[in-house]
Design a protein around this motif. Structure first.
Motif, PDB file in Angstrom:
ATOM      1  N   GLY A 146       0.782  -1.221   0.000  1.00  0.00           N
ATOM      2  CA  GLY A 146       0.000   0.000   0.000  1.00  0.00           C
ATOM      3  C   GLY A 146       0.816   1.274   0.000  1.00  0.00           C
ATOM      4  N   GLU A 147       1.852   1.328   0.827  1.00  0.00           N
ATOM      5  CA  GLU A 147       2.659   2.549   0.914  1.00  0.00           C
ATOM      6  C   GLU A 147       3.356   2.853  -0.409  1.00  0.00           C
ATOM      7  N   ALA A 148       3.969   1.825  -1.008  1.00  0.00           N
ATOM      8  CA  ALA A 148       4.656   2.024  -2.287  1.00  0.00           C
ATOM      9  C   ALA A 148       3.661   2.385  -3.381  1.00  0.00           C
ATOM     10  N   GLY A 149       2.493   1.750  -3.340  1.00  0.00           N
ATOM     11  CA  GLY A 149       1.465   2.060  -4.327  1.00  0.00           C
ATOM     12  C   GLY A 149       0.987   3.490  -4.215  1.00  0.00           C
ATOM     13  N   ARG A 150       0.739   3.924  -2.989  1.00  0.00           N
ATOM     14  CA  ARG A 150       0.305   5.312  -2.755  1.00  0.00           C
ATOM     15  C   ARG A 150       1.316   6.299  -3.321  1.00  0.00           C
TER      16      ARG A 150
END
Length: 230
Positions: free
Chosen positions: A34-38
């Motif tokens: 999620g963090e990398a995607g965001r």
């Protein structure tokens, strides 16, 4: 070349999806959590996002919520959970479409292309470039909307729905009309997506749910954009 950020922690599924989309001419950036995607969505500003819900770290719902203030492109959510609550929550947080896994590649590709077509709609295809209804102004050429001179932030689907309603101001439109006009497929009688989009749009316009000024519900029929378009 159109760009897609794919956020999916199932590496086998992600690789298959990425390869299929690249064969169709898309440039795909894959992120596993999620963090990398965001961060990728905000930094790359892709033409479209394919976002899984169940992710390591922050989940897809939270990613959608965090990126929406900085990303206005279409977000297509994927989930392995076939529950109405997931769909409604995802749409309320700003997603534009919702597909349950396992999804057929052709269906996923069709949904992606439909979202991108709506994003690329040229104003010359419309009967008017702009519509004014009271203090509401909708500009198709700029894909902008204002209420009382204040610009409102809208996602791709929110703008398309507002434009559809505004260009049909004074007419009652059914859910079937909206599905055909926006999504190019028939309403199945069960999908509540349009109701969620209407609720979000009312919030953006400052409409009170109990007595909306712009978008009125015609019980048993559909919706009405009140006022005369100019």
């Amino acid at each position: 070349m159109q760009t897609i950020v794919l956020v999916e922690d199932d590496l086998e599924l992600a690789e298959l999806t990425k390869e299929r989309l690249e064969r169709e001419g898309f440039s795909v950036q894959h992120e596993e959590n999620g963090e990398a995607g965001r961060d990728a969505i905000v930094d790359a500003q892709p033409d479209l996002v394919v976002l899984d819900i169940m992710l390591p770290g922050i989940d897809g719902f939270e990613v959608c919520c965090q990126v929406r203030p900085q990303y206005v492109g279409p977000i297509l959510i994927l989930t392995a959970r076939d529950e109405d609550l997931d769909e409604i929550l995802g749409l309320e947080l700003g997603a534009d479409d919702f597909v349950t896994k396992p999804v057929k590649p052709r269906l996923l590709l069709a949904r992606i292309r439909a979202l991108l077509r709506r994003t690329r709609m040229e104003p010359v295809q419309q009967a008017h470039d702009s519509v004014h209804i009271g203090s509401l102004s909708v500009d198709a050429s700029r894909r902008e909307a204002q209420v009382e001179g204040r610009e409102i932030d809208l996602t791709t689907t929110e703008f398309d729905l507002l434009w559809y309603l505004a260009t049909h101001a004074g007419e009652v439109v059914s859910r079937q009309d909206i599905y055909q006009g926006l999504f190019q497929y028939d309403y199945d009688g069960l999908d509540r997506s349009v109701d969620v989009y209407i609720s979000r749009l009312r919030n953006r316009l400052g409409d009170q749910p109990s007595s909306p000024h712009y978008i009125k519900t015609v019980r048993g029929v559909g919706y009405l954009m009140a006022g005369e378009k100019k």
